[in-house]
Design a protein around this motif. Sequence first.
Motif, short mmCIF file in Angstrom:
data_model
loop_
_atom_site.label_atom_id
_atom_site.label_comp_id
_atom_site.label_asym_id
_atom_site.label_seq_id
_atom_site.Cartn_x
_atom_site.Cartn_y
_atom_site.Cartn_z
N PRO A 122 0.83 -1.21 0.00
CA PRO A 122 0.00 0.00 0.00
C PRO A 122 0.86 1.25 0.00
O PRO A 122 1.88 1.34 0.69
N TRP A 123 0.44 2.24 -0.80
CA TRP A 123 1.20 3.48 -0.94
C TRP A 123 0.48 4.61 -0.22
O TRP A 123 1.00 5.19 0.71
N PHE A 124 -0.74 4.95 -0.64
CA PHE A 124 -1.54 5.96 0.04
C PHE A 124 -3.01 5.67 -0.22
O PHE A 124 -3.35 4.91 -1.11
N LEU A 125 -3.87 6.28 0.58
CA LEU A 125 -5.32 6.06 0.50
C LEU A 125 -6.01 7.40 0.25
O LEU A 125 -5.67 8.40 0.87
N LEU A 126 -6.94 7.39 -0.70
CA LEU A 126 -7.78 8.56 -0.96
C LEU A 126 -9.21 8.21 -0.57
O LEU A 126 -9.69 7.12 -0.90
N GLU A 127 -9.87 9.10 0.12
CA GLU A 127 -11.29 8.92 0.45
C GLU A 127 -12.06 10.06 -0.20
O GLU A 127 -11.79 11.23 0.07
N LEU A 128 -12.98 9.70 -1.09
CA LEU A 128 -13.71 10.68 -1.89
C LEU A 128 -15.21 10.50 -1.71
O LEU A 128 -15.68 9.42 -1.37
N ASP A 129 -15.95 11.56 -1.97
CA ASP A 129 -17.40 11.50 -2.09
C ASP A 129 -17.71 11.49 -3.58
O ASP A 129 -17.19 12.31 -4.33
N GLN A 130 -18.55 10.56 -4.00
CA GLN A 130 -18.82 10.39 -5.42
C GLN A 130 -20.31 10.17 -5.64
O GLN A 130 -20.97 9.51 -4.82
N VAL A 131 -20.82 10.69 -6.72
CA VAL A 131 -22.22 10.47 -7.09
C VAL A 131 -22.29 9.30 -8.06
O VAL A 131 -21.52 9.22 -9.01
N GLY A 132 -23.20 8.38 -7.77
CA GLY A 132 -23.45 7.27 -8.68
C GLY A 132 -24.81 7.46 -9.34
O GLY A 132 -25.71 8.08 -8.77
N TYR A 133 -24.96 6.96 -10.55
CA TYR A 133 -26.20 7.15 -11.28
C TYR A 133 -26.49 5.92 -12.13
O TYR A 133 -25.59 5.15 -12.49
N ARG A 134 -27.78 5.75 -12.44
CA ARG A 134 -28.22 4.64 -13.30
C ARG A 134 -29.49 5.06 -14.02
O ARG A 134 -30.40 5.62 -13.40
N ARG A 135 -29.53 4.81 -15.31
CA ARG A 135 -30.74 5.12 -16.09
C ARG A 135 -31.80 4.08 -15.74
O ARG A 135 -31.56 2.89 -15.82
#
Length: 148
Positions: A122-135
């Motif tokens: 392991p090198w580094f960790l990113l924690e993000l907020d992301q929007v998911g979508y589906r038609r």
Amino acid sequence: MSPRSLYNQQGFSLLEAIVALTLVATLGAGLFAWMNSSLSSLNRVRDASIERSARLNILEYCKSINPMNRPAGEHDFGAYRIEWTSQLKEPAMDAIGFPSGRGNFQVGFYDLKVQAVRAGSPWFLLELDQVGYRRVRQALLPGWSPAE
């Protein structure tokens, strides 16, 4: 020996040679320590630059990840790879359509954890907020009806 012959001798005495070698060794050790700290600093700056570049590449790649369709996965960048997992933060809901009503998509808010791995560790960790979508439905244009 006469006092005159002492003043006419050629070369260095043993004591003068030892003092000169001590001065050269002290200056050499100081120069070596300075060069070593400079090289260490240079390596830390290079590693920080490589990590910054990797973080920017990963953030750009994460724009293409749709956690509703691919909640987990990995991607190889050559020198390093990433592994991600996502967790639904808010329940998925129908988007609002224009000018009113339900939209064609469902959207959800996700926590995206991206682990960068380099050389197998392991090198580094990113924690993000992301929007998911589906038609979930097709748009109906005015005057158009689906085939039955």
